[in-house]
Design an enzyme around this catalytic site. Structure first.
Site, PDB file in Angstrom:
ATOM      1  N   HIS A  68     -80.123  15.818 -28.714  1.00 17.69           N
ATOM      2  CA  HIS A  68     -80.037  15.821 -30.171  1.00 17.69           C
ATOM      3  C   HIS A  68     -78.578  15.911 -30.631  1.00 17.69           C
ATOM      4  O   HIS A  68     -78.163  15.250 -31.597  1.00 17.69           O
ATOM      5  CB  HIS A  68     -80.864  17.004 -30.704  1.00 17.69           C
ATOM      6  CG  HIS A  68     -80.714  17.246 -32.175  1.00 17.69           C
ATOM      7  ND1 HIS A  68     -79.968  18.286 -32.673  1.00 17.69           N
ATOM      8  CD2 HIS A  68     -81.200  16.578 -33.249  1.00 17.69           C
ATOM      9  CE1 HIS A  68     -80.010  18.246 -33.997  1.00 17.69           C
ATOM     10  NE2 HIS A  68     -80.759  17.230 -34.372  1.00 17.69           N
ATOM     11  N   GLU A  71     -77.001  12.620 -30.280  1.00 22.43           N
ATOM     12  CA  GLU A  71     -77.443  11.754 -31.388  1.00 22.43           C
ATOM     13  C   GLU A  71     -76.530  11.951 -32.607  1.00 22.43           C
ATOM     14  O   GLU A  71     -76.048  10.991 -33.205  1.00 22.43           O
ATOM     15  CB  GLU A  71     -78.905  12.080 -31.711  1.00 22.43           C
ATOM     16  CG  GLU A  71     -79.475  11.393 -32.935  1.00 22.43           C
ATOM     17  CD  GLU A  71     -80.170  12.380 -33.869  1.00 22.43           C
ATOM     18  OE1 GLU A  71     -79.676  12.564 -34.988  1.00 22.43           O
ATOM     19  OE2 GLU A  71     -81.203  12.972 -33.470  1.00 22.43           O
ATOM     20  N   GLU A 143     -78.977  23.371 -39.147  1.00 21.19           N
ATOM     21  CA  GLU A 143     -80.234  22.640 -38.971  1.00 21.19           C
ATOM     22  C   GLU A 143     -81.239  23.523 -38.216  1.00 21.19           C
ATOM     23  O   GLU A 143     -82.412  23.605 -38.568  1.00 21.19           O
ATOM     24  CB  GLU A 143     -79.978  21.326 -38.211  1.00 21.19           C
ATOM     25  CG  GLU A 143     -81.185  20.398 -38.186  1.00 21.19           C
ATOM     26  CD  GLU A 143     -80.906  19.075 -37.461  1.00 21.19           C
ATOM     27  OE1 GLU A 143     -79.776  18.895 -36.959  1.00 21.19           O
ATOM     28  OE2 GLU A 143     -81.826  18.247 -37.381  1.00 21.19           O
TER      29      GLU A 143
END
Lengths: 422, 429
Positions: A68, A71, A143
């Site tokens: 992640h 990404e 997040e």
């Protein structure tokens, strides 16, 4: 250049599959009448790939959340942010990381040729420095904190943690604030070199675009890559579940629950396609047309938020029932009893036909949405099936197939209940 | 591709809007009953779709109803409440496969329209009351739904900020009303509300999809024929300027991340050109990954994962919301306001403005690709009596000048700050 047309007789539609000289697989489906195009550039690298080896090398174990993190970081290049480049084309860009894959995407109605080049560049030209890695730790940290407060997300991961002993799907996709603090530019490059080889990737485009434009962009930007073999760690996962019941306290109104049945995984391809059968079986077990649903609803044990899903990927398959209830333990007990009864008495042919027909109607919709079609083609390429296969499978599915799925993947001894309550 | 809306009157206060495009494989028919949002009736109206979706005189049993839907190739029945401007909308809708794709050539449009008519016109009311058992079950579900708004902290915070800015405007009410009101409802209240709804609601029927709407049109026309109704006009939200003092509210909950919402107000809704300027300004400020808020609050200062601006045309209200660590609340707030001043002072380059314009036009052009988005687009415009197509809005966006963007930013003023944060004292406070 290998090129084939994959067609669906029932819908009278088709798409083109091409293996580009660079090694990249292209799945291309121009769709008439649509204004927008949707493109996804994906690789089989997800949060579960936490330990891997390239060729004959030793295994590298990487911090949780690195797929992640990678990404997020690929959006940056030496020339700046990819979002800034997309801004000039008007495309709306994004990316996501799941358990088994990472995908970079954009949707646009104009300037497709420029946007596809941006996409190809951003994924194939990594650029990480310690400074940019540090900045991202702050953003991803927020997040993660956001998900810490999300009861739907927590009840889901707590369930996976209860069902699995060792499999990395029990770990949050974004990792933890601590695990991501261990990520360095060097580790990101290692991960990138293992999983971002064009021979193991797919570019999927659906909607309003020309096939030639995509091929030209690939010719211009992609350099042929030598195939690599990447081994990911063999997960030693017992059949049993780790815990039968888990609970977490969070600020919620009515308690949230998820009930999971740990299935028997087969190959990646079989697991993904079995989702279709699984969804029909879940419907037959506790769908809105069943007596069991009716009883639970009428007794006030579940409400309209109740639903089911089948989640599958490499080495995992889980059937999940979720909802809100004042008494999740009672719902759990009743569903277990219902599943056992269905296994003993068998699925009725009439109910099966109804559920099969309903699934057919739902799946047909996938092929008239540019987003859904592009997503389906990614999955088809990574797990090696035709994008129309789910629909064809429903067409050919028999009562015996459903019975077999019910037998293999709903073991009352291998299930768990996850609850989040105030 | 352009999908044009064809709106025809079926009877007084009942209109059918058709959006037809062969590229889709499904059709959706929805009946939208529109009444003014009113603190006295909001909860009573809100329970109705959940009672209506349970069955009708010709299909009394909920399980049988679902089996009927399954047999219609998994047609899905949706019943819900929404709001737009000063209106409360009660919706019953069915999405079903188009007749062209059925295996046996079934006429699903006809079947679905008939089912919708039955559910709306022949509810399970006996002797002037809804079935008691069904009623109390759905009343509890409604209460649970209202209470569970707190589960999603981001949208909860946004709705709390909207209410904080309410100043007795009914447009600020929650679409389901309050728990207190829901608790007082009786089976008789609901039956009366149902009759009032049929009598007074403006009815907008939408048909979106690839099929032939004529069967649906026939069924709906017949359904409302011969009824003596007194439909009410649509209601706009009240527009009022920001107060002299900024409204403030802090709520403490056990959360890991704090949520902050800043509510801004403009003192007029404006004409189409002004609305487009506001839309462009909001996107430039916090609506895209190249916006001021994304680039500064997120990327430069690394304070937030999300920090975004949105504009509600119907109430002329703008919100900025973010998720942030408790100790960073003040720095985030300061930066959010600084960035608005940057736009007011014209500190943005032409290229960014053009890029933002391009992004908005892209999303407008894509409206016609998604049946749900199309339906939403036209319903909200029908309600505000400004039926513009996405293409017309694109032209309006094209016409917005740099000066108009600056003007728009100057027009909005901070009105309220809502904060959701953790109970324990922050270390750095």
């Amino acid at each position: 250049m290998l090129s084939e047309t994959v067609a669906c007789r029932r819908l009278e539609e088709s798409y083109t599959r091409i293996v580009h000289p660079s090694g990249l697989t292209l799945m291309l489906c121009p769709m008439e009448g649509f204004s927008g195009a949707h493109a996804l550039f994906a690789t089989r690298c997800g949060s579960i790939d936490d330990s891997f080896a390239i060729g004959d090398e030793e295994y590298t174990t990487v911090p949780n959340g690195i797929a992640h993190f990678l990404e997020h970081k690929l959006f940056e290049s030496e020339e700046g942010d990819a979002f800034e480049q997309y801004a000039k084309t008007g495309a709306s860009a994004n990316a996501y990381t799941s358990f088994d894959r990472t995908a970079y995407l954009f949707g646009c109605t104009d300037n497709f040729d420029q946007s596809i080049e941006i996409l190809l560049n951003l994924v194939t030209k990594p650029y990480f420095t310690e400074k940019t890695v540090q900045k991202e730790q702050g953003i991803i940290g927020q997040e993660i904190r956001m998900y810490d407060d999300d009861p739907d997300w927590r009840v889901y991961f707590n369930l996976l943690g209860a069902l699995y002993h060792n499999h990395p799907i029990r770990v949050d996709i974004a990792g933890t604030v601590e695990s991501i603090s261990e990520i360095t530019a060097e580790l990101l490059y290692r991960c990138y070199n293992a999983f971002y080889n064009l021979n193991n990737m797919v570019l999927s485009v659906a909607g309003n675009f020309d096939i030639d434009t995509v091929i030209k962009a690939c010719d211009k930007i992609l350099l042929p890559a030598a195939p690599v073999t990447v081994r990911t760690r063999e997960v030693d996962e017992p059949q049993s579940v780790r815990e039968r019941r888990v609970e977490q306290k969070l600020e919620v109104a009515t308690p949230l629950f998820q009930i999971g049945f740990k299935g028997t995984p087969k190959s990646y391809r079989e697991n993904i396609l079995a989702q279709v059968t699984g969804e029909i079986v879940c419907d037959l077990a506790v769908g809105e047309s069943t007596e069991l649903y009716r009883t639970l609803y009428d007794e006030g044990l579940i409400n309209a938020s109740f639903g089911s899903e089948v989640m599958a990927g490499p080495n995992y398959l889980v059937n999940i029932f979720s909802g809100e209830s004042r008494n999740p333990d009672e719902v759990f007990a009743r569903i277990l009893k219902g599943v056992e009864e269905l296994q003993q008495n068998g699925i009725s042919a009439e109910a099966f036909e109804r559920a099969r027909r309903a699934a057919y109607g739902r799946y047909a919709g996938v092929y008239s949405s540019v987003e859904a079609m592009a997503g389906m083609m990614v999955l088809a390429s990574l797990a090696d099936f035709s994008a129309y296969e789910p629909l064809e499978l429903i067409d050919e599915l028999t009562l015996n197939d459903a019975q077999a799925f019910l037998r293999e993947n709903f073991d009352p001894a291998r299930c768990a209940l996850s609850v989040v309550r105030d | 591709m352009t999908t044009n809306l064809i709106r025809t009157a079926l009877s007084r206060g009942v209109n059918l809007s058709v959006l037809s495009d062969p590229k889709f494989k499904h059709n959706r028919i929805s009946i939208n009953l529109i009444v003014p949002l009113d603190a006295q009736t909001v909860s009573c109206n809100a329970i109705l779709p959940f009672l209506l979706r349970k069955g009708s005189q010709s299909c009394k049993d909920f399980t049988q109803l679902n089996r009927r839907l399954d047999a219609m190739y998994g047609a899905s029945l949706a019943a819900d409440v929404s709001k737009s401007g000063g209106n409360q909308i009660i919706t019953l809708g069915i999405k079903m496969l188009d007749d062209r794709f059925t295996l046996g050539g079934e006429a699903l449009v006809q079947q679905a329209a008939t089912l919708l008519r039955e559910l709306l016109m022949e509810p399970l009311i006996e002797d002037g009351v809804f079935d008691r058992k069904e009623f109390f079950l759905e009343r509890q579900n409604l209460i649970d739904t209202i209470e569970s708004l707190i589960n999603d902290k981001r949208s909860y915070a946004l709705s709390q900020c909207r209410m904080l800015m309410g100043r007795n405007d009914s447009a600020a009410l929650q679409k389901y009303g309050t728990v207190e009101q829901a608790q007082k409802l009786t089976p008789k209240d609901a039956a009366e509300a149902y009759r009032r709804l049929l009598d007074t609601a403006a009815v907008e029927i939408m048909f979106v999809g690839s099929g032939d709407p004529s069967a649906a049109s026939e069924v709906m026309k017949k359904a409302f024929a011969g009824m003596t109704r007194a439909p009410q006009p649509f209601t706009d939200a009240k527009i009022c300027p920001a107060g002299e003092e900024t409204l403030k509210k802090v709520e403490y909950l056990d959360v890991a991340q704090s949520k902050m919402v800043l509510g801004f107000r403009s003192d007029k809704r404006g004409n189409m050109a002004e609305q487009s300027a506001m839309r462009l300004m909001t996107a430039l400020y916090g609506g895209t990954p190249s916006s001021k808020l994304f680039l500064n609050v997120r990327e430069k200062l690394s304070l937030c994962y999300y920090c975004a601006a949105r504009y509600d045309r119907s109430s002329a209200v703008m919100f900025v919301d973010c998720g942030v660590e408790k100790e960073n609340i003040e720095s985030a707030k300061k930066e959010i306001l600084v960035q608005l001043d940057e736009i007011r002072n014209g500190n943005f380059d032409d290229e960014t403005l053009e890029n933002t314009r391009l992004q908005i036009k892209n999303s407008l052009r894509a409206v016609s690709d998604y049946p749900g988005t199309l339906e939403e687009w036209y319903i909200s415009r029908i309600l505000s009596d400004e039926v513009a197509t996405p293409e017309e809005e694109m032209r309006a966006i094209d016409a917005v000048t740099r000066e108009q963007v600056i003007e728009a930013a100057k027009k909005i003023r901070l009105d309220a700050i809502y904060l959701l944060t953790s109970k324990e004292e922050s270390v750095d406070a």
